[in-house]
Design a protein around this motif. Structure first.
Motif, PDB file in Angstrom:
ATOM      1  N   TRP A   1     -43.313  16.187  45.498  1.00 51.58           N
ATOM      2  CA  TRP A   1     -42.265  15.182  45.671  1.00 51.58           C
ATOM      3  C   TRP A   1     -42.741  13.845  45.149  1.00 51.58           C
ATOM      4  O   TRP A   1     -43.892  13.459  45.360  1.00 51.58           O
ATOM      5  CB  TRP A   1     -41.913  15.024  47.139  1.00 51.58           C
ATOM      6  CG  TRP A   1     -41.005  16.078  47.674  1.00 51.58           C
ATOM      7  CD1 TRP A   1     -40.810  17.334  47.178  1.00 51.58           C
ATOM      8  CD2 TRP A   1     -40.187  15.977  48.837  1.00 51.58           C
ATOM      9  NE1 TRP A   1     -39.935  18.015  47.955  1.00 51.58           N
ATOM     10  CE2 TRP A   1     -39.533  17.208  48.986  1.00 51.58           C
ATOM     11  CE3 TRP A   1     -39.962  14.981  49.757  1.00 51.58           C
ATOM     12  CZ2 TRP A   1     -38.642  17.455  50.025  1.00 51.58           C
ATOM     13  CZ3 TRP A   1     -39.090  15.225  50.789  1.00 51.58           C
ATOM     14  CH2 TRP A   1     -38.434  16.446  50.913  1.00 51.58           C
TER      15      TRP A   1
ATOM     16  N   MET B   1     -36.959   9.741  45.920  1.00 61.16           N
ATOM     17  CA  MET B   1     -36.348  10.048  47.199  1.00 61.16           C
ATOM     18  C   MET B   1     -35.951   8.790  47.964  1.00 61.16           C
ATOM     19  O   MET B   1     -35.640   8.860  49.139  1.00 61.16           O
ATOM     20  CB  MET B   1     -37.319  10.864  48.072  1.00 61.16           C
ATOM     21  CG  MET B   1     -37.812  12.123  47.423  1.00 61.16           C
ATOM     22  SD  MET B   1     -36.482  13.308  47.228  1.00 61.16           S
ATOM     23  CE  MET B   1     -37.383  14.735  46.687  1.00 61.16           C
TER      24      MET B   1
ATOM     25  N   ARG C   1     -34.552  15.213  56.076  1.00 67.48           N
ATOM     26  CA  ARG C   1     -33.926  14.584  54.904  1.00 67.48           C
ATOM     27  C   ARG C   1     -32.467  14.261  55.152  1.00 67.48           C
ATOM     28  O   ARG C   1     -31.956  13.267  54.649  1.00 67.48           O
ATOM     29  CB  ARG C   1     -34.011  15.514  53.690  1.00 67.48           C
ATOM     30  CG  ARG C   1     -35.389  15.622  53.098  1.00 67.48           C
ATOM     31  CD  ARG C   1     -35.372  16.474  51.862  1.00 67.48           C
ATOM     32  NE  ARG C   1     -34.681  15.789  50.767  1.00 67.48           N
ATOM     33  CZ  ARG C   1     -34.347  16.386  49.621  1.00 67.48           C
ATOM     34  NH1 ARG C   1     -34.617  17.653  49.428  1.00 67.48           N
ATOM     35  NH2 ARG C   1     -33.743  15.708  48.676  1.00 67.48           N
TER      36      ARG C   1
ATOM     37  N   SER D   1     -48.349  16.851  47.331  1.00 66.66           N
ATOM     38  CA  SER D   1     -46.926  17.181  47.295  1.00 66.66           C
ATOM     39  C   SER D   1     -46.354  16.950  45.906  1.00 66.66           C
ATOM     40  O   SER D   1     -46.718  16.008  45.211  1.00 66.66           O
ATOM     41  CB  SER D   1     -46.169  16.305  48.300  1.00 66.66           C
ATOM     42  OG  SER D   1     -44.769  16.486  48.137  1.00 66.66           O
TER      43      SER D   1
ATOM     44  N   GLU E   1     -42.341  25.899  45.665  1.00 64.40           N
ATOM     45  CA  GLU E   1     -42.750  24.520  45.938  1.00 64.40           C
ATOM     46  C   GLU E   1     -44.266  24.396  45.964  1.00 64.40           C
ATOM     47  O   GLU E   1     -44.825  23.415  45.472  1.00 64.40           O
ATOM     48  CB  GLU E   1     -42.124  24.042  47.243  1.00 64.40           C
ATOM     49  CG  GLU E   1     -40.615  23.898  47.124  1.00 64.40           C
ATOM     50  CD  GLU E   1     -39.922  23.647  48.440  1.00 64.40           C
ATOM     51  OE1 GLU E   1     -40.592  23.557  49.495  1.00 64.40           O
ATOM     52  OE2 GLU E   1     -38.675  23.547  48.423  1.00 64.40           O
TER      53      GLU E   1
END
Length: 167
Positions: free
Chosen positions: A43, A48, A120, A41, A25
């Motif tokens: 992400w 999401m 999450r 990040s 990651e």
């Protein structure tokens, strides 16, 4: 094993696997070592949508940043966590968990990953509904999905280690 208990072997494997995944990651981040920031990040918030509220998203970004800094500072932990993972058996799992908890950086990488997972997926239903990759996994120790055992494994680790974000 009764109910949704988690064996020490599964706990050790999850903690080490998650600590090791932090390196992957970190490699995917948009920022660079020495210049890390929350916005780095990998992400993409749009992908999401609906997985967590904004407050949890900010906490997740902070936790990812903390993990990236550990990975940058201690690159040797990538091999260490991988090697320890390969050694985990039912017979030595308690000792390996002790090694994990005695190494503050490995422990923190595991804590961060377990905390992010529970931010999450705060409930079993959220885990099953959101189609987490573990729900689709074929890896034997991660699969036991009839009762969302994967979610319980993470929750049990968080409870046992004092890492539950709901506390």
């Amino acid at each position: 094993m009764a109910g949704n208990d988690t064996s020490p072997e599964i706990k050790a494997k999850i903690m080490l696997d998650e600590a090791n995944l932090a390196f992957c990651e970190t490699a995917e981040r948009k920022d660079e070592p020495g210049n890390r920031n929350k916005e780095g990040s990998a992400w993409e918030q749009g992908k999401m949508d609906g997985e967590f509220d904004e407050e949890d998203y900010e906490r997740i970004l902070e936790l990812q940043l903390e993990a990236a800094n550990i990975c940058d500072t201690h690159p040797e932990l990538e091999d260490k966590t991988s090697e320890l993972f390969q050694k985990v058996t039912a017979d030595n799992a308690e000792e390996i968990i002790k090694q994990i908890t005695e190494d503050p950086d490995v422990r923190d990488l595991a804590r961060i990953a377990v905390t992010i997972f529970l931010l999450r997926f705060p409930t079993v239903q959220s885990f099953v509904n959101k189609g987490h990759p573990l729900v689709l996994a074929t890896d034997e120790y991660m699969l036991e999905n009839a009762d969302a055992q994967n979610w319980h494994d993470y929750k049990n680790i968080a409870r046992d280690m004092g890492w539950d974000p709901a506390d």
